[in-house]
Design a protein around this motif. Structure first.
Motif, PDB file in Angstrom:
ATOM      1  N   PRO A   5       0.824  -1.227   0.000  1.00 42.25           N
ATOM      2  CA  PRO A   5       0.000   0.000   0.000  1.00 42.25           C
ATOM      3  C   PRO A   5       0.849   1.264   0.000  1.00 42.25           C
ATOM      4  N   VAL A   6       0.274   2.323  -0.567  1.00 43.24           N
ATOM      5  CA  VAL A   6       0.927   3.633  -0.528  1.00 43.24           C
ATOM      6  C   VAL A   6       0.808   4.235   0.861  1.00 43.24           C
ATOM      7  N   LEU A   7      -0.393   4.160   1.431  1.00 39.42           N
ATOM      8  CA  LEU A   7      -0.645   4.718   2.762  1.00 39.42           C
ATOM      9  C   LEU A   7      -1.090   3.617   3.707  1.00 39.42           C
ATOM     10  N   GLU A   8      -0.439   3.558   4.873  1.00 35.59           N
ATOM     11  CA  GLU A   8      -0.859   2.693   5.971  1.00 35.59           C
ATOM     12  C   GLU A   8      -0.991   3.566   7.214  1.00 35.59           C
ATOM     13  N   LEU A   9      -2.215   3.716   7.685  1.00 37.26           N
ATOM     14  CA  LEU A   9      -2.493   4.544   8.859  1.00 37.26           C
ATOM     15  C   LEU A   9      -3.236   3.696   9.878  1.00 37.26           C
ATOM     16  N   GLU A  10      -2.684   3.625  11.089  1.00 37.35           N
ATOM     17  CA  GLU A  10      -3.299   2.828  12.146  1.00 37.35           C
ATOM     18  C   GLU A  10      -3.467   3.675  13.397  1.00 37.35           C
ATOM     19  N   GLY A  11      -4.685   3.703  13.919  1.00 40.62           N
ATOM     20  CA  GLY A  11      -4.944   4.279  15.229  1.00 40.62           C
ATOM     21  C   GLY A  11      -4.768   5.776  15.331  1.00 40.62           C
ATOM     22  N   LEU A  12      -5.181   6.529  14.308  1.00 40.13           N
ATOM     23  CA  LEU A  12      -5.102   7.994  14.395  1.00 40.13           C
ATOM     24  C   LEU A  12      -6.069   8.507  15.461  1.00 40.13           C
ATOM     25  N   GLU A  13      -5.550   9.363  16.333  1.00 39.07           N
ATOM     26  CA  GLU A  13      -6.372  10.008  17.346  1.00 39.07           C
ATOM     27  C   GLU A  13      -6.078  11.500  17.339  1.00 39.07           C
TER      28      GLU A  13
END
Length: 530
Positions: A5-13
């Protein structure tokens, strides 16, 4: 073999500093090369804040953190300094309010060439040629006619196209478009999203589109994710989510997309026999040093009438002159010819001193709330400023009560009077602008694309509010929009503007049943009313 993947975002707060209640909680996204994901939700759900957090551009007082964020395989911390190198070349961003995002003192061609020189290292001449090519790609042709224009010389839709070119030109692997079509008419919105998705697939660019327009995103995005109260409550393929929504928030969005409710029953509004506003042979010319003599005027021979208690809809494609007309009626652009009479007074050529006693009676809600609200003032002071200037209210306590009532009438929590504009979403800022105008109890309210930044449910609520105020207070409304469905709900008469002239006008029902002009037919088809 799977493509990473180009973007991997986990758990943004995202939360306020010193406050334990998060605005956005545990947001997780993944985007493959060439994939398009639509992030949808109501105004204030946290969509734009989530996009800004990826670039370290959150407003002061807000902080972001995540468990993991990787772009093209490289991990990044949530600190603003660590994310600064991503801006432009790594992640492109199309802002929601183009007038606030563009430099007002530089021509758009210079701004686009500057981005190309900075990020791609192009020489001056090559950058200007590439800037012209990008303007043509986003539908601003011929590009020679736009390179030298300043942002204020473009329509809202044209400014948005420039903003899209600025974000795409450096070739970022990830493009975030934050409400990229809110300033565009429906045919142009379809065209722009088709362009964005096509370029993303062609170049392998991951595309995240933030919007409140469910049906529009469903036509162009492969996947949709629904954000409600700071959390992603549902994510699925676009067709699947539209056909069988599971969560209540998603079902509300799907129900709202079906269009506004039937017109409310009740007694007809009393309409005055004589026009409150009468425009005759209005002409507004383009004023810029780069223009050649003989350039066509923005408005030419325009005529319209509006009576007290009546709602007149003015529709037309982007660049047709709608905003110029709104500004001419308020004395904000010079008039080259013709007459504007309001309540028996001639407005064309009126001096600033002559305008002052009329300002309360004739109010406007601008298209870009980010540019029309003072960022240094709290919301309560913004809404109450007109009350103080015009001497409305016996004391500060009464003015404060009027401010809170106006905020509530516009669908806002009155406690947001203590907030600054940057602490609100785009839709909330637009409601502040509406509250500011309503607080003065005007006789004529001009709404210039005033609902374009709002989600469908809130748009329907505010249409009902405007209709109720018109009926109860005898308020005259000039509703300027490219949304023909909303215009048809609110207005008894509709006029269609194209190329600075009204090409068709008449009662709503006749115009919808038998449109005579091709522009009207295109707008009807785009709104699903044909």
């Amino acid at each position: 073999m799977s493509v990473p993947p180009v973007l991997e975002l986990e758990g943004l707060e995202i939360g306020r500093e010193g406050d334990g209640a998060p605005i956005v909680a545990d947001l997780t996204l993944s985007l493959a090369p060439g994939e398009s994901l639509g992030l949808i939700g109501a105004s204030g759900a946290g969509k734009s804040l989530s996009a800004l957090a990826l670039l370290g551009l959150l407003p002061p007082g807000l902080r972001a953190r995540w468990r993991r964020m990787a772009l093209a395989g490289q991990r990044y911390a949530a600190a603003s300094a660590a994310l600064r190198p991503l801006r432009g070349r790594g992640i492109g961003l199309v802002f929601q309010e183009p007038l606030a995002a563009l430099n007002p003192v530089l021509p758009v061609g210079f701004q686009l060439a500057e981005v190309l020189r900075r990020h791609l290292g192009l020489a001056r001449r090559a950058a200007r040629a590439e800037a012209a090519a990008w303007l043509e790609r986003v539908g601003l042709a011929p590009p020679a006619a736009f390179l030298g224009r300043h942002p204020h010389e473009l329509s809202g839709g044209q400014r948005q196209r420039v903003a899209i070119a600025l974000a795409l030109a450096p070739g970022p692997p990830l493009l975030i478009a934050d409400e990229p079509t809110s300033a565009l008419d429906p045919p142009s919105a379809d065209e722009i999203l088709r362009l964005l998705v096509g370029l993303a697939r062609e170049r392998g660019t991951a595309l995240l589109i933030v919007s409140h327009e469910l049906e529009l995103l469903a036509r162009h995005c492969e996947r949709l994710a629904v954000l409600a109260e700071g959390r992603i409550v549902e994510s699925a393929a676009a067709a699947e989510l539209l056909a069988a929504p599971r969560e209540p928030a998603t079902r509300r969005l799907v129900a709202a997309r079906l269009g506004p409710p039937p017109r409310p029953a009740g007694a007809a509004t009393a309409v005055a026999p004589e026009p409150l506003l009468r425009v005759r042979a209005l002409r507004v010319e383009r004023r810029a040093r780069w223009l050649r003599r003989g350039s066509p005027p923005i408005l030419d021979g325009l005529e319209l009438e509006l009576r007290q208690g009546e709602a007149l809809g003015l529709v037309g494609p982007s660049g047709s002159g709608k905003t110029t007309l709104a500004r001419a009626l308020l004395g904000l652009v010079p008039v080259a010819g013709g007459s504007i009479r309001f309540a028996g007074s001639e407005l064309a050529g009126l001096s600033p001193r002559g305008w002052r006693p009329l300002r309360r009676a004739l109010q406007i809600v601008f298209q870009d709330p980010g540019a029309s609200l003072d960022p240094r003032m709290q919301v309560g002071a913004i809404v109450g400023e007109g009350l103080r200037i015009h001497g409305i209210g016996r004391d500060a306590r009464e003015r404060e009560a009027r401010v809170r009532a106006a905020l509530a009438a516009a669908g806002l929590d009155p406690d947001c009077a203590a907030c600054y504009p940057h602490e609100l979403s785009g839709g909330q800022r637009q409601r502040v602008a509406i509250a500011r105008a309503l607080a003065l109890e005007p006789r004529l309210l001009v709404l210039d694309e005033a609902l374009s930044a709002l989600d469908a449910a809130l748009r329907r609520d505010l249409l009902a509010l405007l209709d109720r105020l018109r009926r109860e207070l005898g308020l005259a409304l000039l509703f300027i929009s490219h949304d023909l469905a909303a215009t048809a709900w609110l207005c008894e008469r509709i006029a269609v503007l194209e190329g600075g002239r009204i090409v068709e006008s008449g009662p709503r029902d006749r115009l919808l049943a038998a449109p005579a002009h091709p522009v009207t037919r295109r707008l009807l088809a785009a709104a699903g009313l044909a």
